[in-house]
Design a protein around this motif. Sequence first.
Motif, PDB file in Angstrom:
ATOM      1  N   MET A 271       0.847  -1.168   0.000  1.00  0.00           N
ATOM      2  CA  MET A 271       0.000   0.000   0.000  1.00  0.00           C
ATOM      3  C   MET A 271       0.901   1.242   0.000  1.00  0.00           C
ATOM      4  N   SER A 272       0.616   2.171  -0.889  1.00  0.00           N
ATOM      5  CA  SER A 272       1.414   3.391  -0.968  1.00  0.00           C
ATOM      6  C   SER A 272       0.906   4.415   0.041  1.00  0.00           C
ATOM      7  N   LYS A 273       1.812   5.231   0.509  1.00  0.00           N
ATOM      8  CA  LYS A 273       1.467   6.251   1.498  1.00  0.00           C
ATOM      9  C   LYS A 273       0.912   7.492   0.804  1.00  0.00           C
ATOM     10  N   ASN A 274      -0.144   8.040   1.378  1.00  0.00           N
ATOM     11  CA  ASN A 274      -0.734   9.274   0.874  1.00  0.00           C
ATOM     12  C   ASN A 274       0.000  10.462   1.469  1.00  0.00           C
ATOM     13  N   ASN A 275       0.038  11.560   0.718  1.00  0.00           N
ATOM     14  CA  ASN A 275       0.697  12.784   1.168  1.00  0.00           C
ATOM     15  C   ASN A 275      -0.378  13.769   1.645  1.00  0.00           C
ATOM     16  N   VAL A 276      -0.418  14.018   2.949  1.00  0.00           N
ATOM     17  CA  VAL A 276      -1.401  14.949   3.518  1.00  0.00           C
ATOM     18  C   VAL A 276      -1.036  16.369   3.101  1.00  0.00           C
ATOM     19  N   ILE A 277      -2.016  17.070   2.496  1.00  0.00           N
ATOM     20  CA  ILE A 277      -1.776  18.432   2.035  1.00  0.00           C
ATOM     21  C   ILE A 277      -2.526  19.474   2.865  1.00  0.00           C
ATOM     22  N   PHE A 278      -3.473  19.015   3.685  1.00  0.00           N
ATOM     23  CA  PHE A 278      -4.235  19.933   4.534  1.00  0.00           C
ATOM     24  C   PHE A 278      -4.849  19.129   5.671  1.00  0.00           C
ATOM     25  N   SER A 279      -4.870  19.709   6.847  1.00  0.00           N
ATOM     26  CA  SER A 279      -5.455  19.049   8.004  1.00  0.00           C
ATOM     27  C   SER A 279      -6.235  20.087   8.805  1.00  0.00           C
ATOM     28  N   GLU A 280      -7.388  19.683   9.328  1.00  0.00           N
ATOM     29  CA  GLU A 280      -8.208  20.603  10.118  1.00  0.00           C
ATOM     30  C   GLU A 280      -8.783  19.855  11.314  1.00  0.00           C
ATOM     31  N   ASN A 281      -8.695  20.483  12.491  1.00  0.00           N
ATOM     32  CA  ASN A 281      -9.218  19.892  13.723  1.00  0.00           C
ATOM     33  C   ASN A 281     -10.510  20.585  14.138  1.00  0.00           C
ATOM     34  N   ASN A 282     -11.333  19.862  14.896  1.00  0.00           N
ATOM     35  CA  ASN A 282     -12.510  20.498  15.477  1.00  0.00           C
ATOM     36  C   ASN A 282     -12.077  21.367  16.651  1.00  0.00           C
ATOM     37  N   GLU A 283     -13.014  22.113  17.217  1.00  0.00           N
ATOM     38  CA  GLU A 283     -12.691  23.060  18.292  1.00  0.00           C
ATOM     39  C   GLU A 283     -12.168  22.369  19.548  1.00  0.00           C
ATOM     40  N   GLU A 284     -12.630  21.168  19.831  1.00  0.00           N
ATOM     41  CA  GLU A 284     -12.186  20.435  21.011  1.00  0.00           C
ATOM     42  C   GLU A 284     -10.813  19.787  20.800  1.00  0.00           C
ATOM     43  N   GLY A 285     -10.383  19.660  19.552  1.00  0.00           N
ATOM     44  CA  GLY A 285      -9.092  19.062  19.252  1.00  0.00           C
ATOM     45  C   GLY A 285      -9.063  17.550  19.304  1.00  0.00           C
ATOM     46  N   ASN A 286     -10.236  16.921  19.335  1.00  0.00           N
ATOM     47  CA  ASN A 286     -10.268  15.465  19.378  1.00  0.00           C
ATOM     48  C   ASN A 286     -10.703  14.820  18.061  1.00  0.00           C
TER      49      ASN A 286
ATOM     50  N   ALA B 296     -15.841  16.152   1.836  1.00  0.00           N
ATOM     51  CA  ALA B 296     -15.565  16.045   3.272  1.00  0.00           C
ATOM     52  C   ALA B 296     -16.556  16.892   4.057  1.00  0.00           C
ATOM     53  N   CYS B 297     -16.866  18.066   3.551  1.00  0.00           N
ATOM     54  CA  CYS B 297     -17.833  18.942   4.213  1.00  0.00           C
ATOM     55  C   CYS B 297     -19.219  18.318   4.282  1.00  0.00           C
ATOM     56  N   ILE B 298     -19.568  17.557   3.284  1.00  0.00           N
ATOM     57  CA  ILE B 298     -20.875  16.881   3.264  1.00  0.00           C
ATOM     58  C   ILE B 298     -20.893  15.734   4.265  1.00  0.00           C
ATOM     59  N   LYS B 299     -19.826  14.962   4.301  1.00  0.00           N
ATOM     60  CA  LYS B 299     -19.774  13.749   5.123  1.00  0.00           C
ATOM     61  C   LYS B 299     -19.445  14.010   6.588  1.00  0.00           C
ATOM     62  N   ILE B 300     -18.649  15.029   6.873  1.00  0.00           N
ATOM     63  CA  ILE B 300     -18.174  15.275   8.232  1.00  0.00           C
ATOM     64  C   ILE B 300     -18.921  16.487   8.797  1.00  0.00           C
ATOM     65  N   LYS B 301     -19.886  16.217   9.640  1.00  0.00           N
ATOM     66  CA  LYS B 301     -20.795  17.260  10.123  1.00  0.00           C
ATOM     67  C   LYS B 301     -20.089  18.375  10.883  1.00  0.00           C
ATOM     68  N   TRP B 302     -19.135  18.068  11.753  1.00  0.00           N
ATOM     69  CA  TRP B 302     -18.456  19.115  12.519  1.00  0.00           C
ATOM     70  C   TRP B 302     -17.671  20.046  11.607  1.00  0.00           C
ATOM     71  N   LEU B 303     -17.139  19.520  10.509  1.00  0.00           N
ATOM     72  CA  LEU B 303     -16.374  20.333   9.565  1.00  0.00           C
ATOM     73  C   LEU B 303     -17.291  21.366   8.902  1.00  0.00           C
ATOM     74  N   LYS B 304     -18.450  20.923   8.478  1.00  0.00           N
ATOM     75  CA  LYS B 304     -19.401  21.835   7.832  1.00  0.00           C
ATOM     76  C   LYS B 304     -19.886  22.910   8.805  1.00  0.00           C
ATOM     77  N   LYS B 305     -20.139  22.536  10.042  1.00  0.00           N
ATOM     78  CA  LYS B 305     -20.651  23.482  11.027  1.00  0.00           C
ATOM     79  C   LYS B 305     -19.666  24.606  11.333  1.00  0.00           C
ATOM     80  N   ARG B 306     -18.383  24.314  11.286  1.00  0.00           N
ATOM     81  CA  ARG B 306     -17.404  25.323  11.715  1.00  0.00           C
ATOM     82  C   ARG B 306     -16.701  26.048  10.583  1.00  0.00           C
ATOM     83  N   ASN B 307     -17.052  25.745   9.333  1.00  0.00           N
ATOM     84  CA  ASN B 307     -16.277  26.272   8.237  1.00  0.00           C
ATOM     85  C   ASN B 307     -17.168  26.896   7.167  1.00  0.00           C
TER      86      ASN B 307
END
Length: 79
Positions: free
Chosen positions: A1-16, A65-76
Amino acid sequence: MSKNNVIFSENNEEGNLCMDLFVRKNKTFGFEEYRKDPENIMGWYKIGNYSGKIFDTKEEAYKNACIKIKWLKKRNEDC
């Protein structure tokens, strides 16, 4: 399995919760959601099972990602 290169990361407000946007070696894009619990010494673990989805652009991956991840859509406003 090849490794993916992360180009952007975002955390929720609680950091978890975290969303990573990545590019694969074949130049397609994807995203994944992770969780980190204070009582778990193993660190971040995958909870979304989204990494198999394939997108042609990073913008398409992020919008999905915004559609699937509810906390991401709420804060962005970019979602």
